[in-house]
Design a protein around this motif. Structure first.
Motif, PDB file in Angstrom:
ATOM      1  N   ALA A   1       1.465   2.823   0.991  1.00 23.42           N
ATOM      2  CA  ALA A   1       2.735   3.186   0.348  1.00 23.42           C
ATOM      3  C   ALA A   1       3.395   4.351   1.071  1.00 23.42           C
ATOM      4  O   ALA A   1       2.716   5.277   1.536  1.00 23.42           O
ATOM      5  N   GLY A   2       4.711   4.290   1.189  1.00 27.40           N
ATOM      6  CA  GLY A   2       5.464   5.348   1.847  1.00 27.40           C
ATOM      7  C   GLY A   2       5.636   5.069   3.328  1.00 27.40           C
ATOM      8  O   GLY A   2       5.496   3.936   3.794  1.00 27.40           O
TER       9      GLY A   2
ATOM     10  N   TYR B   1       7.509   0.201   0.811  1.00 24.96           N
ATOM     11  CA  TYR B   1       8.362   0.349  -0.377  1.00 24.96           C
ATOM     12  C   TYR B   1       8.585  -1.015  -1.026  1.00 24.96           C
ATOM     13  O   TYR B   1       8.634  -2.039  -0.343  1.00 24.96           O
TER      14      TYR B   1
ATOM     15  N   PRO C   1       7.730   3.565  -3.731  1.00 22.87           N
ATOM     16  CA  PRO C   1       6.631   3.405  -2.774  1.00 22.87           C
ATOM     17  C   PRO C   1       5.587   2.437  -3.315  1.00 22.87           C
ATOM     18  O   PRO C   1       5.235   2.472  -4.491  1.00 22.87           O
TER      19      PRO C   1
END
Length: 378
Positions: free
Chosen positions: A200-201, A206, A220
């Protein structure tokens, strides 16, 4: 376990100061610039039995020939990622890396038959008329995942392909030819067994809900890009018709050929597509795609929808994990004209000069990346 892994990774690491010209601390450099390695190994065993020969004298234009055979193949493939012997969780800590380790095997059985049928030779209006290939092949693929997302999954798919082609020489120097075939391609190892986790990120991780206004706070989430042991072979229908002109008496050394072709591919295999999964669940409300989405623990489904989890950037709720797998469904439709011409100028004892021209004129080149989408003419 994950928390303990993160704790272990963090021990001894130092942040990097990107400002100034001071040398990097060795500990900071060792943490940020680790060595990633990926090794792919493929092993194949093949046993084939083939027979060819004349079947009978034919119809006065030459012997009818035939071929038949059966083939067995065992293929094993493995793709192993490592970081100089460090545990896997160290390699996975990188935001973007080559992919998870994966492996699988494919067992194939094939049987085929082919005929060549000369029909006319030196007949009125037909210097030669021949069906040079009338063939069919049956194949069975058994896929088994042995490491990674598809571990333990077994699937079997059958393929049937065929081809008919022939030519007609009405006079010396002119040939009209054509073919029609049903072709097929089975999935390769990456399409069957691949796995990659994008945390995530960062640049990619996303899952902002479909339809949210541009500029909204992103959600995220972790992406899991996977192969699909159950992906089916893609099929293609190919038609060609053309002519070959070789006027040896008028222009020695000259040859010209033009062939029209039409290639139509259905159920083409595509790599994992995150947008397809998200929109398939949140817009089309297809349960197959919603099953690939895991919400954050605090997110609740929005009433009356399927997959539109309560999206609240302030609370950090939304999608936690989105899985996307290889799939069938893309299609291609190509039409065009292939042209080739050559001329050889004989220069006697000096040798010769060869000239060659190749050209293709595309009439239609349409591609549909996702089932149900309007084709794009490229």
């Amino acid at each position: 376990t994950m928390g303990q892994n993160l704790y272990n990774i963090a021990q001894g690491c130092l942040p990097i100061n990107v400002f100034g010209t001071a040398p990097l601390d060795p500990k900071a450099k060792a943490y940020a610039f680790g060595f990633l390695h990926e090794a792919t190994t493929v092993e194949q065993k093949v046993a084939a039995f083939n027979a060819t020969g004349d079947l009978f004298a034919g119809f006065g234009a030459g012997a009818v020939q035939g071929a038949t055979g059966v083939e067995f193949r065992n293929e094993k493939g493995s793709n192993i990622g490592s970081q100089e012997g460090a545990p896997d969780y160290v390699r996975n800590d990188y935001l973007i890396q080559y992919g998870e380790s994966f492996a699988g095997k494919v067992n194939v059985v094939e049987a085929y038959g082919e005929l060549s049928l000369p029909l006319l030779r030196d007949a009125p209006g037909a210097k030669r008329l021949e069906i040079d290939s009338l063939s069919a092949r049956w194949s069975q693929y058994k896929n088994t995942g042995t490491l990674g997302p598809g571990v333990g999954v077994k699937r079997t798919h059958d393929m049937f392909t065929w081809k008919a082609s022939g030519f007609w020489d009405p006079i010396d120097g002119l040939r009209i030819r054509g073919s029609r075939s049903r072709d097929s391609r089975a999935a390769n190892f990456r399409e069957l067994y691949y796995g990659q986790i994008i945390q995530a990120g960062g640049w990619f991780g996303y899952c902002t809900p479909a339809g949210v206004a541009p500029g909204s706070t992103p959600d995220p989430c972790t992406w899991s890009l996977e192969g699909n042991v159950d992906v089916k072979p893609e099929k293609s229908d190919t038609t060609t018709i053309g002519l070959v002109f070789t006027p040896r008496d008028l222009i020695p050394g000259f040859e010209f050929a033009a062939d029209y072709f039409h290639i139509k591919i259905t159920d083409a295999i595509q790599q994992a597509n995150v947008t397809r999964v998200r929109e398939g669940c949140q817009i089309s409300h297809i349960q197959e795609f919603c099953n690939l989405i895991t919400p954050d623990p605090t997110a609740l489904p929005t009433p009356g929808t399927s997959g539109n989890y309560s999206y609240n950037p302030a609370n950090g709720t939304g999608i936690s994990l989105l899985r996307a797998t290889s799939f069938n469904g893309s299609s291609y439709n190509y039409k065009g004209l292939d042209i080739s011409s050559s001329y050889r100028l004989d220069m006697g004892d000096v040798g010769g000069l060869n000239f060659r021209l190749l050209a293709t004129r595309m009439f239609t080149q349409k591609f549909s990346p996702v089932p149900g989408q309007a084709p794009v003419n490229i």
